[in-house]
Each structure stands twice: as structure tokens, then as C-alpha cells.
Write a protein that holds these residues in place. Structure first.
Motif, PDB file in Angstrom:
ATOM      1  N   UNK A  35       0.842  -1.182   0.000  1.00  0.00           N
ATOM      2  CA  UNK A  35       0.000   0.000   0.000  1.00  0.00           C
ATOM      3  C   UNK A  35       0.884   1.240   0.000  1.00  0.00           C
ATOM      4  N   UNK A  37       0.523   5.329   1.335  1.00  0.00           N
ATOM      5  CA  UNK A  37      -0.325   6.194   2.138  1.00  0.00           C
ATOM      6  C   UNK A  37       0.077   7.636   1.920  1.00  0.00           C
ATOM      7  N   UNK A  41      -5.630  10.605   1.764  1.00  0.00           N
ATOM      8  CA  UNK A  41      -6.071   9.642   0.741  1.00  0.00           C
ATOM      9  C   UNK A  41      -6.069   8.218   1.252  1.00  0.00           C
ATOM     10  N   UNK A  42      -5.843   8.043   2.503  1.00  0.00           N
ATOM     11  CA  UNK A  42      -5.905   6.701   3.060  1.00  0.00           C
ATOM     12  C   UNK A  42      -4.818   5.798   2.525  1.00  0.00           C
ATOM     13  N   UNK A  43      -5.105   4.524   2.529  1.00  0.00           N
ATOM     14  CA  UNK A  43      -4.175   3.494   2.076  1.00  0.00           C
ATOM     15  C   UNK A  43      -4.671   2.976   0.730  1.00  0.00           C
TER      16      UNK A  43
ATOM     17  N   UNK B  89      -9.458   3.809   9.974  1.00  0.00           N
ATOM     18  CA  UNK B  89      -9.747   3.431   8.595  1.00  0.00           C
ATOM     19  C   UNK B  89     -10.716   2.262   8.567  1.00  0.00           C
ATOM     20  N   UNK B 102      -9.401   0.296   1.258  1.00  0.00           N
ATOM     21  CA  UNK B 102      -9.598   1.148   2.413  1.00  0.00           C
ATOM     22  C   UNK B 102     -10.399   2.400   2.091  1.00  0.00           C
ATOM     23  N   UNK B 103     -11.095   2.902   3.098  1.00  0.00           N
ATOM     24  CA  UNK B 103     -11.647   4.238   3.046  1.00  0.00           C
ATOM     25  C   UNK B 103     -10.546   5.256   3.259  1.00  0.00           C
ATOM     26  N   UNK B 104     -10.886   6.534   3.149  1.00  0.00           N
ATOM     27  CA  UNK B 104      -9.881   7.600   3.197  1.00  0.00           C
ATOM     28  C   UNK B 104      -9.478   7.997   4.610  1.00  0.00           C
ATOM     29  N   UNK B 105     -10.149   7.457   5.622  1.00  0.00           N
ATOM     30  CA  UNK B 105      -9.735   7.687   6.997  1.00  0.00           C
ATOM     31  C   UNK B 105     -10.516   8.785   7.702  1.00  0.00           C
TER      32      UNK B 105
END
Lengths: 114, 112
Positions: A35, A37, A41-43, B89, B102-105
């Protein structure tokens, strides 16, 4: 068990350089993944593998190559680094099949491309 | 492919209050929904997960609910404490591929 390990922890590259991020796990996990990060934008999934000799693309595969010659190792290669690849990279692994559950993450590699 | 949306992006609560984070997913074939907590400078770590054959799961102050029909799931934290402050997340995957999207958090801040 060391779990999931990643090297290096930090790396600075110049545009156009190549390098390999290393990932290893000692839990005999079939599934491994990479991944990136980025802030806000998250993972995002780059590449993944469900076993030795099997790899597939994730959400953002462009600019990255992977191979899986052993169960334990899953290196990520940047052939020609670009500033857009500045990010924190995480490797993760888990069992598959009926044992599929938690994905364990490595400590991450912080990459800066100048 | 699967797409996971997460709201809100930031959440500030008073210590002792509850916090709720919501996620929606697009692929009805997804059947595994974990939640990860990431403290500053650390790796994501699983805090709770749920499979599609279960509607709710609790672990002390944390609970997750799943609505398969609406394709959304939520994380509930009760009696929040300052150490709950972190980025959370949500994610979704299916047994046929195992890849986790995953979502963006959500950045949660618990004010003392």
C-alpha cells in the motif's frame, strides 16, 4: 516471530533512480500486499499476491513492479522514481482460505523522491 | 472494482462522549469489513472486524454494525478517552480475492 518487516525505514531518491523496497514475513502467510499512504487519501493498494509465483495489480499499480518467488518475501520495485511516488509505503500480509482474517502491517518505509 | 467511502474526515468529541464513523462500499460481493486504528507515525492495527453473516459485533467500548442491504457499516466508540485519538480506517474485501480496499480515513480527536 518478527511479524512483517520492511527495509529501509527511510529513503531519499532522485528522479529517475530505481530502488527496491523489501518486505518479509515469518508467519507463513499466503497473501501479501503493498500500500501507499498519502495525506488525506488513506491506504491505496498497489500490488498484491495470493501465493508464490502469483501477483496481481491493485488500485494504483503504475510505476511499480513486484514479484513473489518465496512465501516469505514480496519486494516492491520502482524502476524510475518520480516525485509523485513520494509517500509512505506499507507492506501487509494475512492467511487466505478459511483462516482469512486480520492483515498485519509492517512498520512502513518513508520514501522521498526529489 | 470495490470503492469504500468514509465519513467524516475529521471528528472532535469531548472525553466520555461517543464517536461514530460511517463507511459505505460498492461491491455487494464484499464480505469482510475490518477497522484499523493508526496512531501518528505508526502502522495501522486492527481493532475490530465483522463478516457479512453478522449484523453487529462488540468488543468492550468498540462496536461495529453492518447493513448489507444498504451496503454500509459503522464504527461506534463509547466513553471515549484521549488515547482513542488517532486516524481510523474502514476497509472491505471478499474471500475470492482477499485484497483489502480502504476508506480515506477519519481523524478522531478526543478533547480532555
Amino acid at each position: 516471530n518478527a511479524g512483517v518487516t520492511q527495509t529501509p525505514k527511510f529513503q531519499v531518491l532522485k528522479t529517475g533512480q530505481s530502488m527496491t523496497l523489501q518486505c518479509a514475513q515469518d508467519m507463513n502467510h499466503e497473501y501479501m500486499s503493498w500500500y501507499r499512504q498519502d495525506p488525506g487519501m488513506g491506504l491505496r493498494l498497489i500490488h498484491y499476491s495470493v501465493g508464490a509465483g502469483i501477483t496481481d495489480q491493485g488500485e494504483v499499480p503504475n510505476g511499480y513492479n513486484v514479484s513473489r518467488s518465496t512465501t516469505e518475501d514480496f519486494p516492491l520495485r520502482l524502476l524510475s522514481a518520480a516525485p509523485s511516488q513520494t509517500s509512505v509505503y506499507f507492506c501487509a500480509s494475512s492467511h487466505t482460505g478459511e483462516s482469512y482474517n486480520e492483515q498485519f502491517f509492517g512498520p512502513g518505509t518513508r520514501l522521498t523522491v526529489l | 472494482g470495490e470503492n469504500v467511502e468514509q465519513h467524516p474526515s475529521t471528528l472532535s468529541v469531548q472525553e466520555g462522549d461517543s464517536a461514530v464513523i460511517k463507511c459505505t462500499y460498492s461491491d455487494s460481493a464484499s464480505n469482510y469489513f475490518p477497522w484499523y486504528k493508526q496512531e501518528l507515525g505508526k502502522r495501522p492495527q486492527l481493532i475490530i472486524d465483522i463478516r457479512s453473516n453478522v449484523g453487529e459485533k462488540k468488543d468492550q467500548r468498540i462496536a461495529v454494525t453492518l447493513n448489507k442491504t444498504a451496503k454500509h457499516f459503522s464504527l461506534h466508540i463509547t466513553e471515549t478517552q484521549p488515547e482513542d485519538s488517532a486516524v481510523y480506517f474502514c476497509a472491505a474485501s471478499m474471500d475470492s480475492s482477499y485484497k483489502l480496499i480502504f476508506g480515506s480515513g477519519t481523524r478522531l480527536l478526543v478533547r480532555p
